[in-house]
Design a protein around this motif. Structure first.
Motif, PDB file in Angstrom:
ATOM      1  N   GLN A  49       4.963 -31.228 -21.031  1.00  0.00           N
ATOM      2  CA  GLN A  49       3.958 -31.941 -20.263  1.00  0.00           C
ATOM      3  C   GLN A  49       3.898 -31.334 -18.864  1.00  0.00           C
ATOM      4  N   CYS A  50       2.692 -30.940 -18.471  1.00  0.00           N
ATOM      5  CA  CYS A  50       2.508 -30.344 -17.147  1.00  0.00           C
ATOM      6  C   CYS A  50       2.523 -31.460 -16.100  1.00  0.00           C
ATOM      7  N   PRO A  51       3.394 -31.352 -15.085  1.00  0.00           N
ATOM      8  CA  PRO A  51       3.457 -32.412 -14.066  1.00  0.00           C
ATOM      9  C   PRO A  51       2.222 -32.413 -13.150  1.00  0.00           C
ATOM     10  N   LYS A  52       1.459 -31.316 -13.175  1.00  0.00           N
ATOM     11  CA  LYS A  52       0.284 -31.230 -12.301  1.00  0.00           C
ATOM     12  C   LYS A  52      -0.910 -31.937 -12.920  1.00  0.00           C
ATOM     13  N   CYS A  53      -1.282 -31.529 -14.149  1.00  0.00           N
ATOM     14  CA  CYS A  53      -2.490 -32.092 -14.764  1.00  0.00           C
ATOM     15  C   CYS A  53      -2.169 -33.153 -15.807  1.00  0.00           C
ATOM     16  N   GLY A  54      -0.876 -33.261 -16.156  1.00  0.00           N
ATOM     17  CA  GLY A  54      -0.477 -34.291 -17.119  1.00  0.00           C
ATOM     18  C   GLY A  54      -0.744 -33.938 -18.572  1.00  0.00           C
ATOM     19  N   TRP A  67       4.314 -25.566 -13.649  1.00  0.00           N
ATOM     20  CA  TRP A  67       3.059 -26.097 -14.175  1.00  0.00           C
ATOM     21  C   TRP A  67       2.622 -25.334 -15.416  1.00  0.00           C
ATOM     22  N   CYS A  68       1.572 -25.860 -16.082  1.00  0.00           N
ATOM     23  CA  CYS A  68       1.023 -25.205 -17.269  1.00  0.00           C
ATOM     24  C   CYS A  68       0.283 -23.931 -16.853  1.00  0.00           C
ATOM     25  N   VAL A  69      -0.072 -23.119 -17.864  1.00  0.00           N
ATOM     26  CA  VAL A  69      -0.737 -21.833 -17.603  1.00  0.00           C
ATOM     27  C   VAL A  69      -2.036 -22.041 -16.808  1.00  0.00           C
ATOM     28  N   ALA A  70      -2.833 -23.023 -17.216  1.00  0.00           N
ATOM     29  CA  ALA A  70      -4.124 -23.251 -16.552  1.00  0.00           C
ATOM     30  C   ALA A  70      -3.930 -23.648 -15.084  1.00  0.00           C
ATOM     31  N   CYS A  71      -3.008 -24.552 -14.834  1.00  0.00           N
ATOM     32  CA  CYS A  71      -2.750 -24.992 -13.449  1.00  0.00           C
ATOM     33  C   CYS A  71      -2.207 -23.838 -12.619  1.00  0.00           C
ATOM     34  N   THR A  72      -1.351 -23.006 -13.224  1.00  0.00           N
ATOM     35  CA  THR A  72      -0.774 -21.874 -12.510  1.00  0.00           C
ATOM     36  C   THR A  72      -1.871 -20.873 -12.153  1.00  0.00           C
TER      37      THR A  72
HETATM   38 ZN   LIG Z   1      -1.425 -28.308 -15.858  1.00  0.00          ZN
END
Ligand SMILES: [Zn+2]
Length: 120
Positions: A49-54, A67-72
């Protein structure tokens, strides 16, 4: 040994941790975890679970950002955009300075010419 409701709840909440990790925590065999997951229609596919976008994602979180790939990628884009803004500001400043120098040179040239004509 029969699974307790608490164990099943844990399995539901942590299915994305993978069979091995769950087996470890619950002190059950991987096979037992897998068969319970099948019984309840739960996917044991590793997810984070990405802590940024959930969002729950199936690729590991970035070790750099957590964070996840997209958030990064989004963060990286923001940084590039910031660099672009700074460079553009530098270009505009350079242009301003050059225009002013051009203007001063012309004024100097005109003044010299005028003086030369007056002294003829
Ligand atoms: Zn994310």
């Amino acid at each position: 040994m029969k699974w307790t409701t608490r164990e099943i709840k844990y399995l539901e909440e942590h299915a994305g941790d993978g069979a091995a990790a769950i087996a470890d925590v619950l002190g059950r065999s991987v096979r037992s975890v897998e068969s319970q997951a099948r019984r309840f229609g739960l996917s044991l596919r590793r997810s984070w679970q990405c802590p940024k976008c959930g969002m729950r994602v199936h690729t590991p979180l970035s070790p750099k950002t957590g964070w996840c790939v997209a958030c990064t990628r989004e963060l990286r884009n923001e940084r590039i955009a910031e660099e672009v803004r700074e460079l553009q500001e530098e270009v505009r400043r350079e242009e301003r300075v050059n225009r002013e120098r051009q203007r001063l040179y012309s004024a100097k040239h005109r003044a010299k010419k005028k003086l030369k004509n007056m002294r003829k």
